[in-house]
Design a protein around this motif. Structure first.
Motif, PDB file in Angstrom:
ATOM      1  N   VAL A 293       0.828  -1.203   0.000  1.00 10.66           N
ATOM      2  CA  VAL A 293       0.000   0.000   0.000  1.00 10.66           C
ATOM      3  C   VAL A 293       0.867   1.259   0.000  1.00 10.66           C
ATOM      4  O   VAL A 293       0.587   2.229  -0.732  1.00 10.66           O
ATOM      5  CB  VAL A 293      -0.955  -0.021   1.213  1.00 10.66           C
ATOM      6  N   ALA A 294       1.939   1.255   0.797  1.00 12.98           N
ATOM      7  CA  ALA A 294       2.832   2.418   0.819  1.00 12.98           C
ATOM      8  C   ALA A 294       3.489   2.637  -0.537  1.00 12.98           C
ATOM      9  O   ALA A 294       3.677   3.786  -0.984  1.00 12.98           O
ATOM     10  CB  ALA A 294       3.891   2.225   1.898  1.00 12.98           C
ATOM     11  N   GLU A 295       3.819   1.564  -1.223  1.00  8.91           N
ATOM     12  CA  GLU A 295       4.468   1.686  -2.531  1.00  8.91           C
ATOM     13  C   GLU A 295       3.543   2.331  -3.553  1.00  8.91           C
ATOM     14  O   GLU A 295       3.957   3.224  -4.315  1.00  8.91           O
ATOM     15  CB  GLU A 295       4.892   0.303  -3.011  1.00  8.91           C
ATOM     16  N   MET A 301      -1.087   6.987  -6.168  1.00  9.17           N
ATOM     17  CA  MET A 301      -2.405   6.380  -6.134  1.00  9.17           C
ATOM     18  C   MET A 301      -3.025   6.579  -4.760  1.00  9.17           C
ATOM     19  O   MET A 301      -2.340   6.498  -3.723  1.00  9.17           O
ATOM     20  CB  MET A 301      -2.293   4.877  -6.443  1.00  9.17           C
ATOM     21  N   LYS A 302      -4.324   6.831  -4.736  1.00 11.54           N
ATOM     22  CA  LYS A 302      -5.047   7.032  -3.481  1.00 11.54           C
ATOM     23  C   LYS A 302      -5.563   5.676  -2.993  1.00 11.54           C
ATOM     24  O   LYS A 302      -6.404   5.049  -3.651  1.00 11.54           O
ATOM     25  CB  LYS A 302      -6.213   7.997  -3.676  1.00 11.54           C
ATOM     26  N   VAL A 303      -5.075   5.248  -1.865  1.00 10.20           N
ATOM     27  CA  VAL A 303      -5.446   3.942  -1.321  1.00 10.20           C
ATOM     28  C   VAL A 303      -5.767   4.100   0.154  1.00 10.20           C
ATOM     29  O   VAL A 303      -5.009   4.742   0.901  1.00 10.20           O
ATOM     30  CB  VAL A 303      -4.323   2.902  -1.501  1.00 10.20           C
ATOM     31  N   VAL A 304      -6.890   3.502   0.564  1.00 16.04           N
ATOM     32  CA  VAL A 304      -7.285   3.469   1.976  1.00 16.04           C
ATOM     33  C   VAL A 304      -7.295   2.012   2.415  1.00 16.04           C
ATOM     34  O   VAL A 304      -8.001   1.190   1.818  1.00 16.04           O
ATOM     35  CB  VAL A 304      -8.673   4.107   2.173  1.00 16.04           C
ATOM     36  N   LEU A 305      -6.519   1.712   3.438  1.00 14.13           N
ATOM     37  CA  LEU A 305      -6.453   0.351   3.974  1.00 14.13           C
ATOM     38  C   LEU A 305      -7.162   0.312   5.311  1.00 14.13           C
ATOM     39  O   LEU A 305      -6.765   1.013   6.257  1.00 14.13           O
ATOM     40  CB  LEU A 305      -4.997  -0.104   4.127  1.00 14.13           C
ATOM     41  N   ASP A 306      -8.198  -0.489   5.425  1.00  9.28           N
ATOM     42  CA  ASP A 306      -8.972  -0.668   6.656  1.00  9.28           C
ATOM     43  C   ASP A 306      -8.852  -2.133   7.063  1.00  9.28           C
ATOM     44  O   ASP A 306      -9.487  -3.006   6.465  1.00  9.28           O
ATOM     45  CB  ASP A 306     -10.430  -0.271   6.429  1.00  9.28           C
TER      46      ASP A 306
END
Length: 412
Positions: A293-295, A301-306
């Motif tokens: 996700v950090a990469e 890129m917009k990424v939300v990790l839940d």
């Protein structure tokens, strides 16, 4: 009575005497005569000489009690019977029956009769061997009374004939059983070798498929980054130098990582885990999901990790690696088909209930550049999830976006 000949199987693997026995076993007299080998000539010559020796001994014994005319006829018939031994491979049953009748009047044909009985026992089934053996016993018994020897009792003569017939017949049946055993073992070895080749080919095909899926999962993510940022440089040549440098750095890093991943996969082919696996890079697991996700965030890129999984290291390695690959492919597809849209990754699960991964993104707001794809990524993810004992569904969302749902088992 004519019987159907057995089909020839693997005759190139068997010695000549086994092939010849297989061809004659149950074959009718109309079958073609096989060519004799050197070994066959040696065996036939030895049997002919033995039959002639027995005939000579019988002729010397008979000469003491018969006239010269009878002895001459007896010797001629015995010589013809010995010559007929050369036909034992082509006509074993007919030769044995004929010699049984001839031996009643010509004791010199006794050696040829024993050779014919041996050939029948080697080449014919037990039923034919039994009735021909009974016929030989009956004719040998009759011979004792037709051509008696004054110095030998009838009971002793009958006993000697029966014992010789039983010994020769048993010897021939033993040889037949041994040949059948050798043929069965060779046939089994051929089948085992063929099955081993099929298993090896199947294992190789499965390994190739696994490597192909792994290469797709690993390289598609890197190459998509290259395509997106190279396209941005192409369509915005007037971008600020800092943005151009950042895009070029991402392209360089992605290319470097793609080469590293490719070397890792090729290294698995050259050095299996049991031989040199320690030198290979560790496979991704659920612990490395944050790094993924950090990469992609660094790439813009917009990424939300839940995630509610507090201890990702407790997830089995195979399950964690499958979740990682699913998330990686989902992010790659979102980057290609919905650039600029925010992607949400939701990870839930606990031991005994399984792991659930949901990936969703809304419809893109701007123009979508064409990025070529194989169309096999989602199919490969579905197969990977199924092999892991889980399931995966995907499709358009009601708001025009795209959603992916995957469930994988997490044993207690």
């Amino acid at each position: 009575m004519t019987r159907t000949a057995r089909p020839e199987r693997h005759t190139w693997l068997f010695p000549s005497h086994l092939v010849e026995a297989a061809r004659h076993d149950g074959a009718g007299p109309d079958q073609g005569r096989p060519r004799r080998t050197v070994r066959d000539w040696v065996v036939d010559t030895a049997i002919f000489l033995l039959a002639a020796l027995v005939g000579v001994l019988a002729a010397e014994t008979s000469a003491q009690y018969s006239s010269e005319v009878v002895n001459l006829v007896d010797q001629i018939v015995g010589g013809l019977a010995c010559c007929a031994v050369w036909l034992r491979r082509r006509r074993p049953v007919g030769l044995a029956v004929t010699l049984c009748v001839v031996s009643v009047f010509a004791p010199t044909a006794g050696g040829a009769l024993l050779a014919a009985l041996f050939s029948v026992a080697v080449r014919r089934p037990f039923r034919e061997v039994a009735w021909i053996g009974l016929l030989a016993v009956g004719t040998s018994t009759v011979q004792v009374f037709v051509r008696p020897e004054p110095g030998t009792s009838n009971i002793l003569g009958i006993g000697i004939g029966v014992v010789l017939i039983l010994l020769v017949t048993a010897w021939g049946m033993l040889v037949r059983s041994r040949r059948q055993l050798v043929e069965a073992l060779r046939d089994r070895a051929v089948r085992a070798e063929a099955e081993a080749g099929l298993r090896a080919e199947q294992a190789q095909r499965q390994a190739r498929e696994a490597i192909a899926r792994e290469m797709h999962d690993v390289l598609a993510h890197r190459l998509t980054l290259l395509s997106v940022h190279a396209g941005a440089l192409e369509f915005r040549p007037d971008a600020p130098p800092a943005q151009v440098a950042r895009a070029a750095g991402v392209i360089r890093d992605s290319a470097h990582e793609a080469l590293q991943d490719l070397r890792e996969i090729i290294g698995v082919l050259r050095a299996p885990d049991e031989e040199g696996g320690a030198a290979n890079r560790p496979q991704p697991t659920l612990v490395t999901l944050d790094s993924l996700v950090a990469e992609v965030r660094e790439a813009g890129m917009k990424v939300v990790l839940d995630s509610t999984v507090t201890e990702p290291g407790a997830v089995p390695a195979a399950t964690g690696r499958t979740v990682y690959r699913i998330a990686q492919e989902a992010l790659t597809n979102a980057r290609k088909h919905a650039p600029g849209a925010e992607v949400t990754l939701t990870l839930r699960g606990r031991p005994g209930e399984g792991l659930t991964l949901d990936v969703a993104n809304p419809a893109p707001t701007g123009p979508v550049p064409h990025v070529p794809g194989s169309g096999q990524g989602l199919i490969g993810l579905t197969e990977r999830a199924t092999l892991a004992g889980g399931r995966l569904t995907h499709g358009p969302a009601p708001d025009g976006g795209f959603a992916l749902h995957a469930w994988l088992p997490w044993p207690v």
